[in-house]
Scaffold this motif. Structure first.
Motif, PDB file in Angstrom:
ATOM      1  N   ARG A  98      -6.020  -4.167   1.915  1.00  0.00           N
ATOM      2  CA  ARG A  98      -7.421  -4.462   1.605  1.00  0.00           C
ATOM      3  C   ARG A  98      -7.617  -5.967   1.513  1.00  0.00           C
ATOM      4  O   ARG A  98      -6.774  -6.682   0.964  1.00  0.00           O
ATOM      5  CB  ARG A  98      -7.824  -3.793   0.293  1.00  0.00           C
ATOM      6  N   ARG A  99      -8.754  -6.416   2.023  1.00  0.00           N
ATOM      7  CA  ARG A  99      -9.073  -7.837   1.954  1.00  0.00           C
ATOM      8  C   ARG A  99      -9.536  -8.186   0.543  1.00  0.00           C
ATOM      9  O   ARG A  99     -10.249  -7.423  -0.095  1.00  0.00           O
ATOM     10  CB  ARG A  99     -10.157  -8.202   2.968  1.00  0.00           C
ATOM     11  N   ALA A 151       3.289   8.581   7.774  1.00  0.00           N
ATOM     12  CA  ALA A 151       2.123   8.544   6.912  1.00  0.00           C
ATOM     13  C   ALA A 151       1.762   7.133   6.470  1.00  0.00           C
ATOM     14  O   ALA A 151       0.606   6.849   6.187  1.00  0.00           O
ATOM     15  CB  ALA A 151       2.352   9.424   5.684  1.00  0.00           C
ATOM     16  N   LEU A 152       2.739   6.242   6.362  1.00  0.00           N
ATOM     17  CA  LEU A 152       2.489   4.902   5.876  1.00  0.00           C
ATOM     18  C   LEU A 152       1.554   4.183   6.836  1.00  0.00           C
ATOM     19  O   LEU A 152       1.787   4.095   8.026  1.00  0.00           O
ATOM     20  CB  LEU A 152       3.805   4.134   5.759  1.00  0.00           C
ATOM     21  N   SER A 153       0.446   3.657   6.305  1.00  0.00           N
ATOM     22  CA  SER A 153      -0.526   3.029   7.190  1.00  0.00           C
ATOM     23  C   SER A 153      -1.258   1.918   6.467  1.00  0.00           C
ATOM     24  O   SER A 153      -1.371   1.914   5.244  1.00  0.00           O
ATOM     25  CB  SER A 153      -1.538   4.063   7.702  1.00  0.00           C
ATOM     26  N   PHE A 154      -1.736   0.972   7.217  1.00  0.00           N
ATOM     27  CA  PHE A 154      -2.604  -0.073   6.714  1.00  0.00           C
ATOM     28  C   PHE A 154      -3.911  -0.002   7.507  1.00  0.00           C
ATOM     29  O   PHE A 154      -3.909   0.225   8.718  1.00  0.00           O
ATOM     30  CB  PHE A 154      -1.967  -1.458   6.900  1.00  0.00           C
ATOM     31  N   ASN A 161      -9.740 -13.644   2.441  1.00  0.00           N
ATOM     32  CA  ASN A 161      -8.641 -14.170   3.239  1.00  0.00           C
ATOM     33  C   ASN A 161      -7.277 -13.896   2.611  1.00  0.00           C
ATOM     34  O   ASN A 161      -6.275 -14.447   3.052  1.00  0.00           O
ATOM     35  CB  ASN A 161      -8.827 -15.678   3.446  1.00  0.00           C
ATOM     36  N   GLU A 162      -7.267 -13.058   1.585  1.00  0.00           N
ATOM     37  CA  GLU A 162      -6.002 -12.690   0.956  1.00  0.00           C
ATOM     38  C   GLU A 162      -5.852 -11.170   0.991  1.00  0.00           C
ATOM     39  O   GLU A 162      -6.768 -10.437   1.370  1.00  0.00           O
ATOM     40  CB  GLU A 162      -5.943 -13.224  -0.484  1.00  0.00           C
ATOM     41  N   LEU A 163      -4.682 -10.712   0.574  1.00  0.00           N
ATOM     42  CA  LEU A 163      -4.325  -9.300   0.736  1.00  0.00           C
ATOM     43  C   LEU A 163      -4.112  -8.622  -0.609  1.00  0.00           C
ATOM     44  O   LEU A 163      -3.407  -9.135  -1.486  1.00  0.00           O
ATOM     45  CB  LEU A 163      -3.035  -9.198   1.568  1.00  0.00           C
ATOM     46  N   PHE A 222      -1.774  -6.019  -6.371  1.00  0.00           N
ATOM     47  CA  PHE A 222      -1.459  -4.622  -6.069  1.00  0.00           C
ATOM     48  C   PHE A 222      -2.387  -3.739  -6.894  1.00  0.00           C
ATOM     49  O   PHE A 222      -2.778  -4.096  -8.015  1.00  0.00           O
ATOM     50  CB  PHE A 222      -0.008  -4.281  -6.440  1.00  0.00           C
ATOM     51  N   SER A 223      -2.715  -2.600  -6.341  1.00  0.00           N
ATOM     52  CA  SER A 223      -3.369  -1.558  -7.143  1.00  0.00           C
ATOM     53  C   SER A 223      -2.560  -0.280  -6.966  1.00  0.00           C
ATOM     54  O   SER A 223      -2.056  -0.006  -5.873  1.00  0.00           O
ATOM     55  CB  SER A 223      -4.821  -1.346  -6.720  1.00  0.00           C
TER      56      SER A 223
END
Length: 309
Positions: free
Chosen positions: A91-92, A17-20, A98-100, A40-41
Motif C-alpha cells: 500500500r502506498r 497466494a502471496l501478492s502485492f 511515495n513510501e510503502l 506494517f499493518s
C-alpha cells in the motif's frame, strides 16, 4: 481446512497466494521495489501477540523493499512456528504516496489450549509431559506431535514396556482457533529380563560376554527392564568385544526371547538368547614396507604399535 496439511503444501499455497497490489502487466518492476518501508499493518492475529510480530518487523522499517528482504522477513515469521501461512499487500503511504506500507494478514496454526494424557499407569504424567514437543501453550505442529509420540514410546521402552503404543488426537475450536490435544497410551505388559543366555560361544565364556552388555537380569540391584533398543546396542558390543580379540568374522545371527514367567510375576519375565557365530581367530603377522629409500625399515617399524602375534 485439513488440519493435517503439511508445511510443504502450505509453502506451495503461499507462493501462489502471496501478492502485492498495483502490479500491472506493463510494469517491468513493481512500484514498491526500492521503496522505503514506512510501516506494517497486521490483521488475523488471534493467539499470537502482535508484539511478537512487531519485534520481528521493526528492524525492516526504513529499509528499501526488495524480494530478498521480504524473503528474509518471511523466514523469520515462519521461524516462530505459529503460522499456517500469511498474505501480504503493498500500500502506498507517506508524503506524496511515495513510501510503502506492508499490510499482512495472518492465518495461525491452532493454539494448544489443553493437553491430556490417558492410559498411563506405569509412568507418571509429569514425566511424560516433560518429553513432549507438542503440548499446552504451543501451536499445533504435526511433526512435533509425531516426535512427541516417539519420545513417549522411548520413555516406555526404557521402563520395559516394549509393546507400548501411543496415539494422538485433537479437536479444534474454529471460533477461537484453539485445540485440545490428547495422547492415548496403551502400555501393555511390562517385560523384564529373567535370564541372558549365549549360544554358539566356545572361545569366549558367557560370563565374559555378559559383562559387555547394558542389559541386565532382574535382581535386587537391577530392574532388568527389557528394551529392544538396548538389545540392538548389546549386539554391537558383543561383536566389538570379539573383534578386539581377533575374531573379526564374529556375528550375532539371532536374538530371541522366551517367556519364562511364573504365576507370582507381575510382569513378563523373559529369557534373552544371543546366537553367536564366532569364526576363526586371527593374529597380526606384521607389516612389511616396500619401495622405501628415504626412511629405513626400522624407522617404519618403530611407528607400528601393534606387535606380531
Amino acid at each position: 481446512m485439513d488440519k493435517r496439511l503439511t508445511r510443504f503444501l502450505v509453502s506451495i499455497v503461499l507462493i501462489s497466494a502471496l501478492s502485492f497490489s498495483f502490479l500491472s502487466a506493463a510494469d517491468t518492476d513493481p512500484w514498491y521495489v526500492g521503496k522505503r518501508i514506512a510501516s506494517f499493518s497486521n490483521s488475523g492475529l488471534q493467539n499470537v501477540k502482535e508484539s511478537v510480530v512487531l519485534d520481528i518487523q521493526y528492524k525492516y522499517l526504513g529499509k528499501p523493499f526488495s524480494d530478498e528482504l521480504f524473503n528474509e522477513l518471511q523466514g523469520e515469521l515462519y521461524g516462530l512456528e505459529h503460522f499456517l501461512y500469511f498474505l501480504a499487500d503493498a500500500r502506498r503511504t507517506g508524503e506524496g504516496d511515495n513510501e510503502l506500507q506492508i499490510a499482512m494478514t495472518f492465518y495461525e496454526l491452532p493454539y494448544i489450549k489443553t493437553t491430556t494424557i490417558e492410559g498411563n499407569q506405569g509412568i507418571k504424567t509429569k514425566d511424560i509431559t516433560e518429553v513432549l514437543l507438542a503440548k499446552e501453550g504451543l501451536f499445533i505442529d504435526e511433526q512435533n506431535i509425531e516426535l512427541s509420540k516417539q519420545k513417549i514410546l522411548a520413555l516406555y521402552q526404557e521402563k520395559g514396556y516394549a509393546d507400548a503404543q501411543v496415539e494422538s488426537e485433537y479437536v479444534i475450536d474454529e471460533a477461537t482457533n484453539t485445540a485440545d490435544l490428547k495422547y492415548i497410551i496403551r502400555e501393555n505388559q511390562q517385560k523384564r529380563i529373567g535370564q541372558i543366555v549365549f549360544e554358539g560361544n566356545e572361545k569366549l565364556s558367557s560370563d565374559m560376554l555378559s559383562k559387555q552388555l547394558s542389559s541386565k537380569q532382574v535382581s535386587y540391584f537391577n530392574s532388568g527392564y527389557y528394551n529392544p533398543s538396548t538389545i540392538e546396542t548389546d549386539k554391537q558390543k558383543i561383536i566389538t568385544f570379539y573383534q578386539s580379540r581377533g575374531y573379526i568374522d564374529a556375528a550375532i545371527t539371532d536374538v530371541r526371547t522366551e517367556d519364562i514367567s511364573t504365576e507370582d510375576d507381575t510382569y513378563t519375565r523373559l529369557r534373552v538368547v544371543f546366537t553367536i557365530e564366532e569364526g576363526e581367530q586371527w593374529f597380526f603377522g606384521g607389516i612389511e614396507v616396500e619401495g622405501n629409500t628415504v626412511f629405513s625399515d626400522e624407522q617404519f617399524q618403530s611407528l607400528i604399535s601393534m606387535r606380531k602375534g
